[in-house]
Motif scaffolding. Structure first.
Motif, mmCIF file in Angstrom:
data_model
loop_
_atom_site.group_PDB
_atom_site.id
_atom_site.type_symbol
_atom_site.label_atom_id
_atom_site.label_comp_id
_atom_site.label_asym_id
_atom_site.label_seq_id
_atom_site.Cartn_x
_atom_site.Cartn_y
_atom_site.Cartn_z
ATOM 1 N N GLN B 48 9.843 3.387 -2.936
ATOM 2 C CA GLN B 48 11.051 3.940 -3.533
ATOM 3 C C GLN B 48 11.891 2.768 -3.981
ATOM 4 O O GLN B 48 12.377 1.993 -3.157
ATOM 5 C CB GLN B 48 11.786 4.804 -2.504
ATOM 6 N N GLY B 49 12.050 2.620 -5.274
ATOM 7 C CA GLY B 49 12.806 1.491 -5.792
ATOM 8 C C GLY B 49 12.225 0.180 -5.297
ATOM 9 O O GLY B 49 11.023 -0.074 -5.429
ATOM 10 N N ASN B 50 13.071 -0.598 -4.670
ATOM 11 C CA ASN B 50 12.643 -1.921 -4.219
ATOM 12 C C ASN B 50 12.049 -1.926 -2.815
ATOM 13 O O ASN B 50 11.807 -2.978 -2.243
ATOM 14 C CB ASN B 50 13.838 -2.877 -4.244
ATOM 15 N N LEU B 51 11.852 -0.741 -2.271
ATOM 16 C CA LEU B 51 11.359 -0.662 -0.893
ATOM 17 C C LEU B 51 9.930 -0.120 -0.894
ATOM 18 O O LEU B 51 9.660 0.938 -1.468
ATOM 19 C CB LEU B 51 12.275 0.274 -0.089
ATOM 20 N N VAL B 52 9.037 -0.823 -0.231
ATOM 21 C CA VAL B 52 7.671 -0.332 -0.072
ATOM 22 C C VAL B 52 7.403 -0.198 1.427
ATOM 23 O O VAL B 52 7.548 -1.156 2.183
ATOM 24 C CB VAL B 52 6.635 -1.300 -0.687
ATOM 25 N N LEU B 53 7.052 1.008 1.832
ATOM 26 C CA LEU B 53 6.829 1.273 3.252
ATOM 27 C C LEU B 53 5.384 1.658 3.465
ATOM 28 O O LEU B 53 4.872 2.541 2.775
ATOM 29 C CB LEU B 53 7.692 2.459 3.677
#
Lengths: 435, 424
Positions: B48-53
């Motif tokens: 999501q956007g700049n976050l990768v989980l």
């Protein structure tokens, strides 16, 4: 030969088994004869505990809540419900709105007991008629969920027992609207520790300081002691790893929402914790958070601090894990730790030594329970390394990266995304040892 | 909740994005600051956007291989997380969102070695090295490690919450864990009805059709009338599934000898066995399509409900019929040896479910229809095991929504104008 012997032994065994069965049946029969009828007290608004009730209103909704103590519960229901971990709560709701109101009983206790469930749990003592009467009584006195416009209804909700003040939320709703209440109903015989402290006279007016957020950080990092002391005002009482800003009501609401419970000043349970002093006195209040599925608890020791932030009272404190055995803090641990060789091992391995995890948990607990206006971390405690740990006066070594959690609390719920992050979280770098 | 409208909720149930992990043949030293490798290659990844989980849930065997101890036996389920912050601001990861009673690394180690401060082969240091020990993930960095949660068998549903750059992220992972066979995995919901069986109904049609449906469940022989079908749901299977898991319900296990044994042991010892099977009850000539249960203190304190897919569709969403009961004890019967005594106040249990799902923010609207038929307290009806029950005769109709709805946003619908019955 052997088979025969076994056979005989077996027969004798069967005989004695039959005797035992007959005896058991006889006993059961005797027991059946002694089964009781059901006798309850009467529930009306003259009941003594209802006189202690607490009322609140919001717009057109008025709620009164009252809690019978153990003896009053026995007199009312004919059952020792406290002993079973069940605490009845009496509610009365007056609906002056034009909507049918709905009570969310799960807001009081998500795992509340249904009225007939409580009756069924207690069925064994009663005759068939006795059980029938008891079930009917509980069914009749359970609180309704739906209240028509203009109506006033009252009844009992069966919650899990909590020691001390009964603190709970109650959500009342109608289509696309809701009223949220928080209640604190005192119980006789229980005086929370903060009730015996007069917060107004702890500091001379001239000694009180007023900070903004930057001033608070300066005090916490440069002005304040790293640690509490022992009871004689000397020694290391463990790091002061929490600073709180908020009214006493905000502090209590936040902790109750998070599942913490208050304690009494003279409780044996917190005697050791009260040896920890700040400015020459024991904690003004101690709250405990038991873990349902573990053998630890969290302890929060709070002292009113000699400062306010933007008119809101400040608090300094410490939060630590303590291990339990049979409900009590582990006995003999301090003696065992007295041997110096154990210290480093304990610092590396034990739950108690890990004070940073404790304040991280506290911050999240308050955040998720929608009590946190703002939060951040600042320094001031100083590093304590597992290889050469600092040790408290009562023998607990601890490890920490040296930071304090700063928590601004709100009386009203704060959505999680509205919590402000203080003190430049961009600067919380692992290499700087930030939490 | 509208406040959380910005949140990203992505259900991975239908099509989990599996990412092949690099093989880890050599144990990693896990020194602080080094990446902790995942426990398996069943990785779930969301961006999501700049976050990768990325997450992976270790099975019992995998957890034992990583930590050298039986974590599941002590009710610890390690969840591996990798948080990659590609943005320019620090993000805060809150393990509390995965499980508010998560265990710290040291608590986990201590649970495994009992009360002794030392001894045993389990070291806190080893757990700390593999754990996520910080809340913050600085810009441009990646944090990986384990969060120690309580065990969910069958399917692990958890949230990962990340805040800090002015736009919080909430991601929901629903991850199957090997080791438990579950009802709904055996039922092919798409083959229950043929294409021309489906009926699209408007709101008056929905109320009328639900009021014509059977009042109660039946046994396998189709003869006896059992517990009342006092629930109906409008919602896609994934939405329902997501809502029930979020509200703390567990799927049930198919009945096998081993689980019957576990149930019996749990009933006698009062232990916790959250996944004991439920018996088959029949509607539309078939056993329940899916069953869920929610444990409370012990097996004697559980609620469970069963669902059947109906051939109705309302605004494109399938409609379900259901039955819920609250266990308040165990008693002996000749039919099933032991059975659960249910709370005869079935309306109370029905309202409990409404609140339970409302606090999971999954109910967008609800209302009442007829169809069960009233049975007052003084003239109760009996269910299949001979237990009496009483009811106002109403069926609670839920609209289940993926978008989170706070309690002050739930719409209470008055369906009486469409009802052919007198509703109280």
């Amino acid at each position: 030969m052997m088979r025969q012997r076994r056979g005989r032994v077996g027969t004798a065994g069967q005989r004695s088994w039959r005797c035992a069965l007959l005896a058991a049946l006889f006993t059961a029969l005797l027991g059946a004869c002694s089964l009781q009828g059901y006798h309850s007290g009467t529930l009306n608004e003259q009941a003594g505990f209802i006189a202690r009730g607490v009322s609140q209103h919001q717009g057109p909704v008025r709620v009164t809540a009252a809690v019978p103590d153990a003896g009053e519960t026995r007199a009312l229901t004919g059952l020792d419900l406290y002993q079973q971990g069940i605490q009845p709560l009496w509610l009365q709701v007056q609906n002056n709105s034009e909507h049918t109101l709905r009570l969310a009983l799960a807001s009081i206790d998500p795992d509340y007991f249904s009225p007939i469930e409580v009756a069924y749990m207690n069925r064994s003592r009663f005759s068939a008629q006795g059980y029938h009467d008891m079930e009917a009584w509980f069914n009749r006195h359970g609180m309704v969920r739906s209240i028509a416009p203009g109506e006033r209804r009252s009844g009992l909700v069966f919650t899990h027992l909590t020691p001390g003040t009964k603190a709970f939320n109650l959500d009342i709703y109608a289509s696309q609207r809701a009223w949220n209440f928080t209640f604190f109903v005192p119980l006789p015989g229980f005086t929370a520790d903060y009730r015996v402290v007069n917060l107004d006279v702890l500091y001379a007016p001239a000694a009180m300081q007023t900070f903004d957020e930057a001033g608070l950080q300066r005090w916490l990092e440069q002005g304040a002691a790293c640690c509490a002391t022992g009871p004689d005002g000397a020694g290391d009482g463990g790091p002061l790893n929490v600073a709180v800003v908020g009214t006493p009501l905000a502090v209590r609401r936040a902790l109750f929402r998070g599942g913490w419970r208050e304690t009494q000043a003279d409780s044996a349970d917190t005697r050791q914790a009260r040896q920890h002093h700040f400015q020459g006195r024991a904690p003004d209040t101690i709250f405990l958070l038991e873990r349902g599925d573990s053998n630890e608890r969290l302890q929060l020791h709070l002292w009113r601090a000699p400062w306010n932030v933007s008119g809101e009272p400040g608090w300094i404190g410490q939060v630590v894990y303590r291990r339990l055995q049979s409900g009590r803090v582990l006995p003999g641990l301090e003696e065992w730790l007295g041997s110096r060789g154990q210290l480093s091992l304990f610092a590396k391995e034990s739950v108690e030594a890990d004070v940073d995890t404790a304040h991280r948990f506290l911050m999240q607990n308050l955040w998720y329970n929608q009590s946190l206006k703002a939060a951040g971390f600042v320094g001031g405690v100083g590093v304590s390394d597992a290889n050469a740990p600092r040790t408290t006066f009562d023998g607990f070594p601890y490890v920490t990266e040296g930071f304090r959690a700063v928590l601004f609390l709100s009386e009203q719920p704060v959505a999680m995304d509205r919590t402000r992050l203080l003190y430049a979280p961009e600067g919380w770098r692992p290499e700087e040892g930030r939490p | 909740m509208r406040r959380w409208a910005w949140l990203v909720t992505c259900l991975l149930l239908g099509a989990p994005l599996l990412v092949q992990a690099q093989a880890q043949s050599q144990p990693n030293p896990w020194t602080p600051g080094e990446a902790v490798p995942p426990p398996n290659d069943r990785l779930h990844r969301q961006q999501q956007g700049n976050l990768v989980l990325t997450s992976a849930v270790a099975s019992a065997a995998e957890a034992e291989a990583v930590f050298g101890a039986d974590l599941y036996q002590r009710n610890i389920q390690p969840v591996w997380l990798q948080v990659e912050n590609r943005g320019s601001r620090t993000l805060i990861l809150t393990p509390y969102g995965l499980d508010p009673a998560y265990f710290s690394p040291r608590e986990s180690a201590q649970r495994l070695r009992g009360n002794a401060a030392a001894g045993g082969g389990v070291s806190s240091t080893a757990f700390e090295r593999r754990a996520i020990n910080r809340l913050q993930v600085p810009a441009g960095t990646t944090l990986s490690g384990y969060v120690f949660t309580r065990v969910d068998e069958g399917t692990k549903s958890f949230n990962v919450d990340v805040v800090g750059d002015g736009e919080p992220y909430l991601m929901t992972f629903v991850v199957p864990v090997p080791g438990l066979q579950l009802d709904h995995h055996q039922v092919d919901l798409s083959s229950i009805y043929q294409a021309d069986d489906w009926q699209d109904v408007d709101l008056p049609g929905l109320v009328a059709a639900l009021e014509q449906m059977p009042c109660c469940v039946r046994d396998a022989a189709g003869v006896d009338k059992g517990d009342p079908l006092n629930l109906a749901f409008v919602g896609d299977v994934a939405d329902l599934y997501y809502a029930f898991l979020r509200a703390g319900w567990d799927e049930t296990e198919t009945i096998y000898a081993a689980s019957l044994w576990k149930t019996a042991k749990s009933a006698v010892a009062g232990g916790r066995y959250r996944y004991s099977p439920v018996s088959a009850l029949y509607v539309f000539g078939r056993p329940q399509d899916v069953a869920f249960q929610r444990a409370r203190g012990s097996i004697n304190e559980r609620n469970h409900f069963r669902l059947w897919l109906t051939p109705l569709r309302h605004k494109g969403k399938p409609v379900w019929l259901g039955q819920i009961s609250r266990d308040i004890g165990v008693h002996l019967t000749w039919r099933t040896v032991t059975t659960h005594k249910i709370d005869p106040d079935v309306d109370e249990t029905r309202e409990y479910l409404l609140e339970n799902l409302a606090y999971a923010q999954a109910v967008s609207a609800f209302g009442y229809v007829g169809g069960v038929g009233p049975a007052p307290y003084n003239a109760p009806r009996g269910n299949l095991t001979g237990d009496p029950y009483f009811t106002d005769g109403r069926r609670l109709l839920f609209w289940i929504s993926r978008e989170q709805t706070a309690i002050d946003d739930i719409e209470v619908l008055d369906l009486a104008p469409y009802s052919s019955q007198v509703l109280h």
